[in-house]
Enzyme design. Structure first.
Site: not given
Lengths: 296, 296
Positions: A236, A245
């Site tokens: 991110c 993820n």
């Protein structure tokens, strides 16, 4: 026995923030992912090649997907133009991302939630003309990096509009990896009544360590479709150094040992994670990539 | 509101496989851990200084614990001799480890499970003479690196013997980090009927990514005592590169956001993880150490 369908998103959500890699390397990763037995793969995104250079080769990648007729491929779009490009490239399953928080929506696509929601009917129409289905991927469902906690009514309002527009599937995403099991259950309880029989999937990041716990909470709440990424590829941009993820191999391990039926083989998923690590050239946060399967 | 008591085990389970660090550095870590608000700390182990050189300073460390009268300190032992040394050093809460699998028990302490169980009454007697309480820490409850899956009847038999010997608490440990939520629930369901009102705690490793999911499953099953480690410090010699204990800060984040009452402050726990990283001189697997708390 409950069956959970896994969609591997390493090709899109995993690679999108990486330094662009050659198409050949992407195809090697795709080959390894398909070999795991996974039945659904998020292949790429038709978004701005300037903003996401790593996925600028989306049409070229889409042209290769026909080699795997047993796999359902999807591609993410963020605008009607992206939907047109995806359909033109032969994609028959489109994910249109709508952030439930204004702050993230503006940062991500330059328009607020209401405006993004307003485009859903046009996306659905473009898809229908091209013989494609549409999934609404609701982003920042739990928290927004700009606006803080997302009121669940904002999520409900996106889902309501999507259902009214006749979309085919709903996905809810913990975009910045802040959800925990109890909050997952709360949101799912509030949106399930809105969607009738439409398939619902969940997408978690492991940024704060709770991604697998949240995924399992979703399964306990009746969700049978989950996104995950080979090797846990994907981070991110708002949390440098944070994990990305949930890793497909870690998720499959957890589900398999919980007596839940999955299509993905753990050993082959670990192998796909190895390929992911090789093509991006750095370590990945996957637990099983380091520890391996348990002795059985 | 449910309250969960966390015991930080970084000082023992975290440091035991590290290169030995000076007492001053350990005390800096202890100070940071106590500052998190945690009410229970596993301080050290009275085991062979040859086999576990990192904890060879156990008596010296024990002498420092009186500085924190608000914290309940425990120390692990693996034999009656260790129990005697712990009591002599002023430890008033002893954990006696008994592996439920023969393979691990022999590798760990040079005797099989039955023989280790046979020593419980002697440990209890030594503790009673010294005014200390005894917790039985059942190791390899889910899987053994040598014997494979541990039959739950082996766990039950250890727990039965411990209860019969009059121990004060039971802990079940996922020593090699293979448990998943459904397997946690299965084991807890089988041992709860054996222990009456005795406190029960769980100890998970995050080796295969499912540590927090397993911990939350234990809480959902009614367990209110969990072990975790500042920074996730602690690995497993059988899984090189694998992550260690579940990280205290990650656990506290998950529990707090699930509406569960905990004594530990997230920000101070992240600070303790920073100190842990500094004193051992390498990266730690903690998620919050990289990502930080969410915006609230």
């Amino acid at each position: 026995m409950t069956h959970v369908t896994i969609r591997d998103v390493a090709m899109r959500d995993g690679l999108q923030i990486e330094v662009p890699i050659p198409l050949d390397a992407k195809l090697a990763l795709l080959e390894a992912i398909v070999a795991t037995g996974v039945t659904e793969v998020e292949a790429t995104a038709f978004v701005s090649p300037t903003k996401v250079p790593a996925l600028a080769d989306a049409p070229d990648l889409a042209a290769e997907l026909a080699r795997y007729p047993g796999v359902a491929f999807s591609a993410l779009v963020a605008s009607p133009n992206g939907a047109k490009r995806a359909v033109a490239a032969g994609i028959d399953s489109i994910e249109y991302v709508v952030a439930a928080s204004d702050g993230f929506s503006r940062a991500n696509v330059g328009r607020g939630t209401a405006e993004a929601v307003g485009l859903i009917p046009e996306i659905v129409s473009i898809a229908a003309d091209g013989g494609a289905t549409v999934e609404i991927a609701v982003a920042t469902v739990w928290d927004c990096p700009f606006d803080g906690p997302t009121p669940v009514d904002r999520v409900r309002s996106v889902v309501d509009a999507a259902v009214a527009a006749g979309v085919d599937r709903i996905m809810v995403a913990d975009t910045i990896g802040t959800a925990v099991p109890a909050r997952v259950t709360t949101v799912l309880d509030r949106i399930r009544p809105l969607i009738g029989d439409l398939p619902l999937s969940c997408h978690f990041h492991n940024t704060r360590g709770a991604g697998l716990a949240s995924a399992y909470a979703a399964v306990e709440a009746g969700v049978t479709r989950l996104d995950s990424s080979a090797g846990g590829l994907g981070g991110c941009p708002f949390a440098p150094g944070a994990t990305g993820n949930i890793a497909t191999e870690d998720l499959v391990y957890l589900l398999r040992d919980s007596g839940i039926d999955v299509d993905v083989d753990v050993d082959r998923a670990i192998e796909a994670a190895r390929v992911a690590r090789r093509v991006v050239g750095h370590e990945l946060p996957s637990a099983l990539l380091a520890a391996g399967d348990r002795t059985r």
